[in-house]
Design an enzyme around this catalytic site. Structure first.
Site, PDB file in Angstrom:
ATOM      1  N   GLU A 180       0.791  -1.251   0.000  1.00  0.00           N
ATOM      2  CA  GLU A 180       0.000   0.000   0.000  1.00  0.00           C
ATOM      3  C   GLU A 180       0.818   1.294   0.000  1.00  0.00           C
ATOM      4  O   GLU A 180       0.530   2.212   0.771  1.00  0.00           O
ATOM      5  CB  GLU A 180      -0.974   0.007   1.184  1.00  0.00           C
ATOM      6  CG  GLU A 180      -2.008  -1.102   1.099  1.00  0.00           C
ATOM      7  CD  GLU A 180      -3.201  -0.904   2.020  1.00  0.00           C
ATOM      8  OE1 GLU A 180      -3.243   0.089   2.764  1.00  0.00           O
ATOM      9  OE2 GLU A 180      -4.114  -1.743   1.972  1.00  0.00           O
TER      10      GLU A 180
ATOM     11  N   GLU B  99      -5.811  -8.776   0.509  1.00  0.00           N
ATOM     12  CA  GLU B  99      -6.503  -8.466   1.768  1.00  0.00           C
ATOM     13  C   GLU B  99      -7.964  -8.162   1.469  1.00  0.00           C
ATOM     14  O   GLU B  99      -8.276  -7.494   0.486  1.00  0.00           O
ATOM     15  CB  GLU B  99      -5.908  -7.231   2.474  1.00  0.00           C
ATOM     16  CG  GLU B  99      -4.556  -7.431   3.100  1.00  0.00           C
ATOM     17  CD  GLU B  99      -4.025  -6.177   3.801  1.00  0.00           C
ATOM     18  OE1 GLU B  99      -4.830  -5.380   4.323  1.00  0.00           O
ATOM     19  OE2 GLU B  99      -2.789  -6.009   3.799  1.00  0.00           O
TER      20      GLU B  99
HETATM   21  C1  BG6 Z   1      -4.710  -2.523   5.155  1.00  0.00           C
HETATM   22  C2  BG6 Z   1      -3.351  -2.780   5.751  1.00  0.00           C
HETATM   23  O1  BG6 Z   1      -4.718  -1.272   4.603  1.00  0.00           O
HETATM   24  O2  BG6 Z   1      -5.777  -2.486   6.034  1.00  0.00           O
HETATM   25  C3  BG6 Z   1      -3.363  -3.644   7.007  1.00  0.00           C
HETATM   26  O3  BG6 Z   1      -2.505  -3.356   4.791  1.00  0.00           O
HETATM   27  C4  BG6 Z   1      -4.507  -3.206   7.887  1.00  0.00           C
HETATM   28  O4  BG6 Z   1      -2.111  -3.543   7.631  1.00  0.00           O
HETATM   29  C5  BG6 Z   1      -5.796  -3.382   7.126  1.00  0.00           C
HETATM   30  O5  BG6 Z   1      -4.547  -3.855   9.102  1.00  0.00           O
HETATM   31  C6  BG6 Z   1      -7.058  -3.120   7.915  1.00  0.00           C
HETATM   32  O6  BG6 Z   1      -6.979  -1.888   8.554  1.00  0.00           O
HETATM   33  P1  BG6 Z   1      -7.251  -1.781  10.100  1.00  0.00           P
HETATM   34  O7  BG6 Z   1      -6.977  -0.407  10.443  1.00  0.00           O
HETATM   35  O8  BG6 Z   1      -8.664  -2.161  10.293  1.00  0.00           O
HETATM   36  O9  BG6 Z   1      -6.318  -2.736  10.752  1.00  0.00           O
END
Ligand code: BG6
Length: 477
Positions: A175, A373
């Site tokens: 990212e 993700e």
């Molecule tokens: C992504 C990141 O943007 O979002 C992760 O790569 C992150 O590291 C994930 O944990 C979810 O975001 P959050 O703030 O809910 O943990």
């Protein structure tokens, strides 16, 4: 048609959000070790030193450092065929610019990788997931300096050689697209990517343009390096893409939507098209910003193109329309979509959006995509009998897998896998909370850092196991 039989099913984790053990095994301090716990409404504080009495969630994580065997056994039980994990640079080079790597760090990841391989799980290794040795920020000003590119490449070469033949899938960065010189940022996003607070940048646009350029260049150099080390290496870069829709069909608003959305793509263009995009350079020129592209850089862009694109997808948003509508703000700017529901943390739930971005990416670059993700951060309730009925998570994931399947079956997008974020509960990146949970596996740890750290299976654990068995969200009761 259906999802390919060799489709990767699994999850994604990041070292600083799960390992803990921040001072063990020779690890040096890294940027996220200086970030306190916040919440949806209270931003995480970023401190210059470790202050007594403050809570720094990365120090404990979920203790994956000591419990990875147990955790990987649970992933195996679910039938995972891949796990994306990051190697924390500060475990391998504690200061980032050390002459020799730290053997204990290499041994730790060597053991994690072997445990995965023994479990039949393909490791997909991220080389930079918000993990930058703090010394490189203090001494060199982070990615503003080209020297940091060289240190990064030394780190990459060290781990690529150490795990050669055992790791085939590499991710250069997570990212980096949150660095955009032409937008306003909150401190946390520039800090996650580069260890620098937006509010403290002197010459914001110029510094972000330099950082964005240097990281993009480091990315293509790392691809070349990986291919030189082993031509079987398959290298991608991961982007966090939330589609930005236009508010309505007023052509001016449609154009606004397009331009806002497009800001996320210049680095992907640079990594896939063999050159840093001319439109971006012209934009920089018009804004009085400079980036220096050498002949050697040009060759790196030409020869270091990606093998796949990693897509992190959580939500969509809407570009601020030209008219005053008083809409509710969305996380990365713009407004919330009145057609969509939101998670408790204000992330709009939009399964169709994942199909939209997959199509957009595939048609623009024609490269295979891995969903690196996706998931729902939610507050889970542990019942008196210890069970966790997370039907809301199952619903979210079912809808998203359905849209991915449609993108593959009906739109002919080439997708290699689906990795759910945080398959085991871990520390939230944006808030530092434990109570924002994504996992199939519950971790007994609360926002105050209290709990037994015991792992237990949620309802979604059993659901995802069936999904993997069936290679589809269909037919799962
Ligand atoms: C992504 C990141 O943007 O979002 C992760 O790569 C992150 O590291 C994930 O944990 C979810 O975001 P959050 O703030 O809910 O943990």
């Amino acid at each position: 048609m259906s999802l390919p039989q060799e489709f990767f099913w699994g999850g994604s984790i990041a070292a600083h959000q799960c390992e803990g053990a921040w001072q063990e095994g020779g690890k040096g301090p890294a940027i996220m070790d200086f970030v306190t716990k916040g919440s949806k409404d209270v931003p995480r504080a970023i401190t210059a030193t470790i202050e007594a009495g403050l809570d720094y969630p990365s120090h404990q994580g979920i203790d994956f450092y000591h419990r990875y065997k147990e955790d990987i056994a649970l992933f195996k039980e679910m039938g995972f065929t891949a796990l994306r994990l990051s190697i924390d640079w500060s475990r391998i080079f504690p200061n980032g610019d050390d002459a020799e790597p730290n053997q204990a760090g290499l041994d730790f990841y060597g053991s994690v990788i072997d445990t995965l391989l023994e479990a039949g799980i393909e490791p997909i290794v991220t080389l930079y997931h918000f993990e930058l040795p703090i010394h490189l920020v203090q001494q060199y000003g982070s990615w503003k300096s080209r020297k940091v590119i060289d240190f990064y490449l030394t780190f990459c070469e060290t781990v690529m050689r150490a795990y050669d033949g055992r790791v085939k899938y590499w991710v250069t960065f997570n990212e980096m697209n949150h660095i955009d010189p032409q937008s306003e940022h909150s401190d946390i996003f520039t800090y996650l990517v580069a260890g620098l607070k937006y509010s403290e940048l002197q010459n914001k646009a110029q510094e972000l343009a330099t950082i964005g350029y240097n990281m993009t260049l480091a990315g293509v150099k790392a691809v070349r390096l990986a291919h030189e080390i082993n031509k079987e290496n398959i290298v991608g870069c991961v982007f966090g893409l939330n589609p930005i829709y236009s508010y309505n069909c007023d052509p001016e608003n449609v154009l606004k939507g397009f331009l806002e959305n497009d800001r996320d793509y210049y680095q992907i263009d640079a990594m896939c098209n063999g050159k840093f995009p001319r439109y971006k350079l012209k934009e920089y020129q018009a804004a009085g910003l400079t980036v220096t592209i050498t002949e050697e850089d040009q060759e790196d862009f030409a020869k270091g193109t990606l093998d796949f694109i990693g897509l992190n997808y959580y939500f969509s948003s809407v570009a601020e329309p030209k008219e005053e509508i008083g809409g509710e703000a969305s996380l990365f700017g713009g407004v919330q979509n009145p057609y969509l529901k939101q998670s408790k943390w204000g992330w709009a739930i939009d399964a169709t959006g994942i199909r939209y971005v997959m199509n957009y990416l595939y048609r623009r670059y024609e490269l295979p995509i891995i969903i690196t993700e996706n998931g729902l951060g939610a507050q889970d309730v542990v019942e008196a009998d210890g069970q966790i009925h997370d039907d809301y998570r199952i619903e979210y994931l079912t809808e998203h897998v359905e849209q991915i399947r449609k993108a593959v079956e009906e739109d002919y997008v080439e997708c290699l896998g689906y990795l759910v974020w945080g398959p085991i509960d871990l520390v939230s990146a944006t808030t530092g909370e434990m109570s924002k949970r994504y996992g199939f596996i519950h971790v007994d740890l609360d926002d105050k850092g209290q709990g037994s750290l015991k792992r237990s299976k949620k309802d979604s654990f059993h659901w995802f196991k069936k999904v993997i068995e069936n290679n589809s969200e269909e037919g799962v009761e």
